[in-house]
Scaffold this motif. Structure first.
Motif, PDB file in Angstrom:
ATOM      1  N   THR B  40       0.853  -1.195   0.000  1.00 48.35           N
ATOM      2  CA  THR B  40       0.000   0.000   0.000  1.00 48.35           C
ATOM      3  C   THR B  40       0.881   1.234   0.000  1.00 48.35           C
ATOM      4  N   PHE B  42       1.042   5.462   0.194  1.00 51.49           N
ATOM      5  CA  PHE B  42       0.308   6.637   0.665  1.00 51.49           C
ATOM      6  C   PHE B  42       1.198   7.857   0.453  1.00 51.49           C
ATOM      7  N   ILE B  43       0.636   8.911  -0.157  1.00 49.41           N
ATOM      8  CA  ILE B  43       1.410  10.131  -0.388  1.00 49.41           C
ATOM      9  C   ILE B  43       1.040  11.167   0.666  1.00 49.41           C
ATOM     10  N   GLN B  44       2.062  11.758   1.283  1.00 48.34           N
ATOM     11  CA  GLN B  44       1.826  12.663   2.420  1.00 48.34           C
ATOM     12  C   GLN B  44       1.622  14.123   1.989  1.00 48.34           C
ATOM     13  N   THR B  51      -1.298   7.598  -9.016  1.00 46.47           N
ATOM     14  CA  THR B  51      -2.156   6.978 -10.010  1.00 46.47           C
ATOM     15  C   THR B  51      -1.404   5.814 -10.650  1.00 46.47           C
ATOM     16  N   THR B  98      -7.797  12.193  -8.059  1.00 50.06           N
ATOM     17  CA  THR B  98      -6.970  10.990  -8.228  1.00 50.06           C
ATOM     18  C   THR B  98      -6.836  10.344  -6.837  1.00 50.06           C
ATOM     19  N   GLN B  99      -5.682   9.769  -6.480  1.00 51.33           N
ATOM     20  CA  GLN B  99      -5.635   8.993  -5.236  1.00 51.33           C
ATOM     21  C   GLN B  99      -4.544   9.466  -4.274  1.00 51.33           C
ATOM     22  N   ALA B 100      -4.866   9.424  -2.985  1.00 50.79           N
ATOM     23  CA  ALA B 100      -3.832   9.599  -1.961  1.00 50.79           C
ATOM     24  C   ALA B 100      -3.224   8.255  -1.580  1.00 50.79           C
ATOM     25  N   SER B 101      -4.000   7.166  -1.763  1.00 51.38           N
ATOM     26  CA  SER B 101      -3.474   5.832  -1.446  1.00 51.38           C
ATOM     27  C   SER B 101      -3.816   4.835  -2.545  1.00 51.38           C
ATOM     28  N   LEU B 102      -2.959   3.848  -2.705  1.00 44.63           N
ATOM     29  CA  LEU B 102      -3.092   2.806  -3.732  1.00 44.63           C
ATOM     30  C   LEU B 102      -2.627   1.496  -3.131  1.00 44.63           C
ATOM     31  N   SER B 103      -3.344   0.411  -3.409  1.00 47.87           N
ATOM     32  CA  SER B 103      -2.897  -0.905  -2.914  1.00 47.87           C
ATOM     33  C   SER B 103      -2.711  -1.862  -4.071  1.00 47.87           C
ATOM     34  N   VAL B 134       4.800   6.927   1.751  1.00 52.27           N
ATOM     35  CA  VAL B 134       4.984   5.855   2.724  1.00 52.27           C
ATOM     36  C   VAL B 134       4.526   4.566   2.047  1.00 52.27           C
TER      37      VAL B 134
END
Lengths: 140, 140, 140
Positions: B40, B42-44, B51, B98-103, B134
């Motif tokens: 996973t 995560f961008i701070q 993306t 768009t996304q702050a987190s991606l798994s 992270v």
């Protein structure tokens, strides 16, 4: 002490629009025997995506698809990338506006979806494609 | 019995647009020795995002960036929030789209990306920034 | 050896716009005693969603809400789905453009948010609603 399970679900989309994949994902969760955990879906494509949407009125899905066609139109003057056809670049943008991955908690042995929620593969290309979802499950 | 690992990856973006971060994420997965699991990201930050996009034709990335500039334009009449410059509020909106987190699942010791998929940091400010991701890895 | 915890957080939104839920999520992480792990949030609705946004200037939240009202307007000519009111179909689209799930790493016993990041429930209906978030925590 958590354990995990993984599978690949293949979905044949009929063309642009949303295909409900809740049932095969829920079946995988049930078979796993995991009571409490997290299910994560990942789609291995960049011209189709994932979304959670209302599963009650099919008009919602049609309106959602229309919106994405309107806000991300096809058009030869709009994009450099054209070699895979006029519907390919809009498909990549529509995918970026929705999700490549989704995580849904598992509670009491089932996906903790709200009453009206379904999980959908959103096909953004004009023609149908075979789409691969990887489902990862962790819990106990 | 699953275990986990975490790291922070720092990326220097050159300005508005997409920076491929697949390689450092894949290297962290390889070093972890985890064969099956879930990664996973995560961008701070709230003016850059994550993306998954096509990594074959660079035109796709340029068209994607153009689309976001068109649908979320700069403009003093459009936004209240202006004190950090005309590109800041559009950057927050593009990040929300768009996304702050991606798994991404890990299979056979590697990220289970599709053939043409890459992981990107999407810089939405005009100038380059140092961006912190992270990465959380769980599996066995 | 990882363990997990789950809870449901109920939030009363005051109407269209963003409600900060960082505090109850952070409190659940703190109570769990997990030092390193992953927190995943899932919203059990399709006309409200989740987003990570700046928590410093409230104008950012107002501008973000305005953008979504502008890009996904109400309008009887635009949508088939109208039986739940003119604000319902736009709400479903705005939810699809943001997130149903979000994952945030836990480091040193706390959510690894950036300095200016907050977690928000984004209410897309005109009136306030009671919204349910499932929070899943895994780690050690």
């Amino acid at each position: 002490m958590t354990r995990q399970a993984q599978t690949v679900i293949t979905v044949r989309t009929p063309g642009q629009g949303l295909t409900d994949v809740t049932r095969p994902v829920a079946a995988f969760v049930a078979r796993s025997g995991i009571a409490t955990g997290l299910a994560t879906l990942f789609i291995q494509h960049t011209s189709a995506s994932l979304t959670v949407q209302e599963n009650a009125d099919p008009d919602v899905l049609a309106d959602l698809n229309d919106f994405f066609r309107r806000v991300v139109p096809e058009g030869p003057a709009l994009y450099r990338h054209a070699m895979e056809g006029p519907d390919d670049m809009p498909a990549h943008i529509r995918a970026a506006l929705t999700q490549a991955s989704l995580s849904i908690p598992v509670r009491d042995g089932a996906l903790a979806l709200g009453t009206w929620q379904g999980i959908y593969v959103f096909e953004h290309r004009a023609r149908g494609h075979e789409r691969r979802l990887v489902v990862h499950l962790a819990g106990n």
